[in-house]
Design an enzyme around this catalytic site. Structure first.
Site, PDB file in Angstrom:
ATOM      1  N   ASN B 392       0.822  -1.197   0.000  1.00 39.05           N
ATOM      2  CA  ASN B 392       0.000   0.000   0.000  1.00 39.05           C
ATOM      3  C   ASN B 392       0.862   1.255   0.000  1.00 39.05           C
ATOM      4  O   ASN B 392       1.025   1.902  -1.036  1.00 39.05           O
ATOM      5  CB  ASN B 392      -0.942  -0.019   1.200  1.00 39.05           C
ATOM      6  CG  ASN B 392      -1.891   1.160   1.206  1.00 39.05           C
ATOM      7  OD1 ASN B 392      -1.881   1.974   0.293  1.00 39.05           O
ATOM      8  ND2 ASN B 392      -2.685   1.262   2.239  1.00 39.05           N
ATOM      9  N   ASP B 393       1.447   1.585   1.147  1.00 39.17           N
ATOM     10  CA  ASP B 393       2.175   2.845   1.258  1.00 39.17           C
ATOM     11  C   ASP B 393       3.318   2.974   0.263  1.00 39.17           C
ATOM     12  O   ASP B 393       3.636   4.080  -0.173  1.00 39.17           O
ATOM     13  CB  ASP B 393       2.715   3.010   2.678  1.00 39.17           C
ATOM     14  CG  ASP B 393       1.587   3.220   3.678  1.00 39.17           C
ATOM     15  OD1 ASP B 393       0.549   3.789   3.283  1.00 39.17           O
ATOM     16  OD2 ASP B 393       1.740   2.812   4.835  1.00 39.17           O
TER      17      ASP B 393
END
Lengths: 102, 463
Positions: B392-393
């Site tokens: 994600n990040d």
């Protein structure tokens, strides 16, 4: 004046840091996990100290506390040595190249 | 065996350990490297037995304890699943730390065995070296135990902080120095035990404020500490194998921490001090629902079937869902359709350095299809589909274009440059940094809300 042996050990230490620096930078990032497990295994060479402590001066079975701490340290380090090298081996076996006949 | 001869053999095993690390520069030479490591260890242990010489009744116990430990270690190495590698490494670090402490205690109780002087009259230099080894070992031990518990999920991964934490830790650190000084000047064993207790406490306090997802840095840092502990003991024992190894491991861990820090755009100093990961709740204000496009396995299969190149971006979620094998099966099917597939790995993907690479290797993904961030980042612009699974990040474009973002400046994979992005995720919840990912709302992003393993299997069925 004689040079203290400590200075020689310090030289080994400092030079080894530099060797470590260059050798580890050349480790490919995909092998960073095996790098950690193998460094774990080799740092357990501390077992040599544990063996000396475990074997130190007793002719009968009257173990001192020093001996007992040595025995315990032997076990801990042995877990790491066997576990570390074997798990590294297991991981490295999995790294394979693309098969050419595909 | 004479002391000089054994010193030469210890030097040889030190050199073999260097070669063991050198072997890891490529997968082809790595197995040979591991062999050198084992050889070096065998030499060191054999020489130690020979140099002690007098085989008393202690020998049988030494061998028994060696065997017990060895069997446990071999059993663990054989049984451990690859997804649990971070826990395993953290656990192993704690053992190195504790055995350093135990060796230091033995040497303190019986300095004659190590030629360090008499109890109550230990050589000053040895006492200092011993204290350093013991203190760093104790910190490594308790720190690794906390890391292990957090990784295992026994302890919550969320950071535990309290007021004046840094001040408290700093004063404890100073007290260790004071205690070591008192120990050296009085030779009183009380100071030795108190110093050990304080060190255990510090290790514990250093790691509790660190969040679960910052574990790659923590593990590397503890790796480094375990090396310095070994080196400290090496000085005490005047053993060059131990000094060389300690220095190698210490610098190796330090380099890995540096790489991990760079991957997260955090300063090294910040990490050493601990207490990061306690991200102050970042609210961008835009909490209103933005529209996302979500799809199912069929849509994803359709997109991929019509692509000519696909880049896969794995993350920790893939490890949690154990989806690596399912993923490889999907990729095999894609390849049969003449679609080019590569993997892009962010330095901090997963919970430890190289975590994703090992999992992919386990699933029989050839390592020459797996690329690091710098190697592959330009390829996203030419790829048709990016398949983000459990990451994600590390894909969040706000790291590049939003100076307000807490992860601004962190190197990220340019996933958004792909023609379309498939994002496998269980829900819209933000990543560990607690920040929304703009990628979810992009025109060309298709969210696939499901368990990573199940979704990949479904896609394969639909291909």
């Amino acid at each position: 004046m004689e040079i203290d042996p400590f200075i020689f050990r310090l030289s080994i230490f400092i030079l080894s840091i530099f060797i470590g620096y260059y050798v580890v930078w050349s480790v490919t990032p995909s092998l960073h996990t095996p790098l950690m497990s193998v460094t774990n295994a080799i740092s357990s060479v501390i077992i040599v100290g544990a063996i000396i402590a475990g074997l130190a001066g007793n002719s009968d079975s009257n173990f001192t506390n020093s001996n007992i701490f040595g025995f315990l340290a032997i076990s801990l380090a042995a877990v790491n040595i066997f576990g570390g090298f074997l798990v590294t081996q297991r991981m490295l076996q999995m790294y394979k190249k693309k098969k050419l006949n595909k | 065996m004479s002391a000089n001869l054994s010193a030469i053999f210890y030097l040889i095993s030190g050199v073999l350990f260097i070669l063991a690390l050198r072997g890891l520069s490529s997968p082809e030479t790595s197995r040979q490297g591991n062999f050198f490591g084992i050889l070096g260890m065998t030499i060191a242990i054999t020489v130690t037995f020979l140099s002690v010489g007098s085989f008393s009744s202690g020998l049988i116990y030494v061998l028994i304890f060696l065997l017990i430990g060895g069997l446990i270690g071999a059993f663990i190495a054989y049984k451990i699943p690859m997804t649990a590698m971070p826990e395993l490494v953290a656990g192993f670090h704690s053992l190195v730390g504790l055995s350093a402490v135990f060796v230091a205690i033995s040497a303190f109780l019986n300095p004659e065995a190590f030629n360090l002087g008499l109890p109550g009259d230990i050589k000053l230099a040895s006492l200092i070296e011993m204290s350093i080894g013991a203190a760093v070992g104790a910190i490594t031990f308790s720190g690794s135990i906390i890391a292990f518990l957090k990784l295992q999920g026994i302890m919550s991964g969320s950071p535990i902080t309290f007021k004046g934490q840094h001040f408290f830790n700093a004063s404890l650190l100073i007290s260790i120095i004071v205690l070591t000084y008192l120990l050296c000047s009085t030779q009183s064993s009380n100071f030795f035990w108190i110093m050990l207790a304080v060190s255990f406490l510090i290790g514990f306090l250093l790691i509790i404020p660190i969040g679960g997802a910052d574990m790659p840095v923590v593990i590397s840092m503890l790796n480094s500490y375990s090396g310095w502990a070994a080196a400290g003991i090496g000085f005490t024992l005047e053993n060059s194998a131990l000094i060389i190894t300690g220095a190698l491991v210490g610098s190796s861990g330090a380099i890995l921490s540096y790489i991990m820090c760079k991957g997260m755009n955090r300063s090294f100093f910040n990490v050493i001090l601990g207490g990061f990961g306690a991200t102050e709740s970042f609210s961008s204000g835009s909490k209103e629902q933005r529209p996302v496009k979500s799809g199912n396995a069929e849509d994803a299969a359709f997109l991929m079937k019509n692509a000519s190149s696909v880049i896969i971006v794995p993350g920790y979620g893939m490890a949690v869902a154990q989806a690596q094998h399912a993923l490889r099966e999907m990729v095999d099917t894609l390849k049969k359709n003449d679609i080019k597939v590569t993997y892009a790995i962010h330095p901090v993907a997963g919970r430890m350095p190289g975590h994703m690479n090992v999992l992919l290797a386990e699933a029989n993904v050839p390592y020459d299809e797996v690329f690091e961030l710098e190697e592959i980042n330009n390829d996203f612009a030419n790829a048709d589909v990016a398949f983000v699974i459990g990451a994600n990040d590390v894909t969040n474009p706000s790291a590049k274009n939003d100076p307000q973002s807490p992860i601004y400046g962190m190197p990220v994979l340019d996933v958004e440059k792909c023609k379309s992005v498939l994002f496998v995720k269980r829900s819209l919840s933000p990543g560990y940094a607690g920040i929304d990912n703009d990628l979810f709302y992009k025109e060309n992003t298709l969210m696939l809300f499901a368990d990573a393993k199940k979704m990949t299997e479904d896609i394969t069925k639909n291909l």
